[in-house]
Design a protein around this motif. Sequence first.
Motif, short mmCIF file in Angstrom:
data_model
loop_
_atom_site.label_atom_id
_atom_site.label_comp_id
_atom_site.label_asym_id
_atom_site.label_seq_id
_atom_site.Cartn_x
_atom_site.Cartn_y
_atom_site.Cartn_z
N ALA A 113 0.81 -1.22 0.00
CA ALA A 113 0.00 0.00 0.00
C ALA A 113 0.84 1.27 0.00
CB ALA A 113 -0.91 0.00 1.23
N THR A 186 2.33 -4.25 13.13
CA THR A 186 1.67 -2.94 12.97
C THR A 186 2.43 -1.90 13.78
OG1 THR A 186 -0.46 -4.02 12.68
CG2 THR A 186 -0.51 -1.69 13.21
N SER A 212 0.45 -4.23 4.01
CA SER A 212 -0.92 -4.63 3.68
C SER A 212 -1.91 -3.51 3.92
CB SER A 212 -1.31 -5.88 4.47
OG SER A 212 -1.13 -5.63 5.85
N LYS A 213 -1.61 -2.62 4.87
CA LYS A 213 -2.59 -1.56 5.21
C LYS A 213 -1.93 -0.26 5.67
CE LYS A 213 -5.36 -4.10 8.02
NZ LYS A 213 -6.37 -4.25 9.05
N GLU A 216 -6.76 1.81 8.05
CA GLU A 216 -7.66 0.70 7.73
C GLU A 216 -7.67 0.40 6.24
OE1 GLU A 216 -9.31 -1.25 9.88
OE2 GLU A 216 -8.07 -0.12 11.28
N GLY A 218 -6.63 -1.10 3.03
CA GLY A 218 -5.85 -2.26 2.58
C GLY A 218 -5.78 -2.34 1.06
#
Length: 240
Positions: A113, A186, A212-213, A216, A218
Motif C-alpha cells: 500500500a 503494525t 498490507s494496510k 484501515e 488495505g
Amino acid sequence: MEDEKIRLQKYLANSGVASRRKCEELILEGKISVNGNVVQELGTKILPGVDKVTYCGKSIQNTEKMVYILLNKPIGYVTTAKDQFNRDTVLDLVKIKERIVPVGRLDMYTSGALILTNDGDFVYKITHPKHEITKTYTVTLKGIIGNQAVENLRDGVKIDDYVTRPAKVKILKTDKEKDISRLEITIHEGKNRQVRKMCEAVGSKVIALHRSKIGELGVKDLKIGNWRYLKDYEIEKLLK
Ligand code: URA
C-alpha cells in the motif's frame, strides 16, 4: 517535504495566473507574496496547499483537481518522483496528468500500500508524526522465530540510535519444512527501513516485506501494480 515543493512560477502558471515566463516577471516586479512576504527570487519554492500565495493581494489557489490514489506497489520500483539512477519509479505505474507525489516511502524491495496525491496539505498532515497513522506489514522471515524475539519486537527494539515504540505483532505462520516464519507487524512510526531494521535487531533475516494496510486502508482488492482513486470517506478517515 522538500520533494513536494514546487517553484513559485510553476505554481502560479498551474493556477492559471499567466504563462510561466510572465509569472517570472510578476515575481521580479514584486507583485507576488508568500505567507504575507513579497518574494522576488525566481528560485523560491512553495508547498502547494500549505503556503499562502497572493498576487497583488489576491489569494491564488492551485486550480488543479486534487487526486488521491492507492497503489499496490510491486517490488523493484523506487518511491521517488525522479530517480538519479534512472530506475523505475512508482510514478511510471500511475500515468495521470496531475502532478502527484508519494505519501511517505516504501523501499525498492517492499511491496504494498502506497498513497499518491497532488495535495501537499494532505501529505503534510498524513506524514506528520503526531498523526500516528498505523501501518501494517506482512513480513516473511528466514527461520522459525522464537517467542522472546516476538516479545522484543512488541516491546520495542534499538535500531540505530532509536528505540522503536510498542508494536502489534502477530505470528501468522511458521513452517518448519520451508524454514520460514510469517508475521504481521503494525507500527505507528515511519523510520527509514524500520521493519527490516526491527527484524534484524532480533536476529531475523527478512525474505519478503509487504505493506498490507495504511490505517484501515488495505490493498487486498488491488492486483500488484494496480491502483485506484480513494473514496471521499477513505480520505476523511485518514485525516481524522
Ligand atoms: N519498513 C521497511 O523496512 N521498509 C519499508 O519499505 C517500510 C517499512
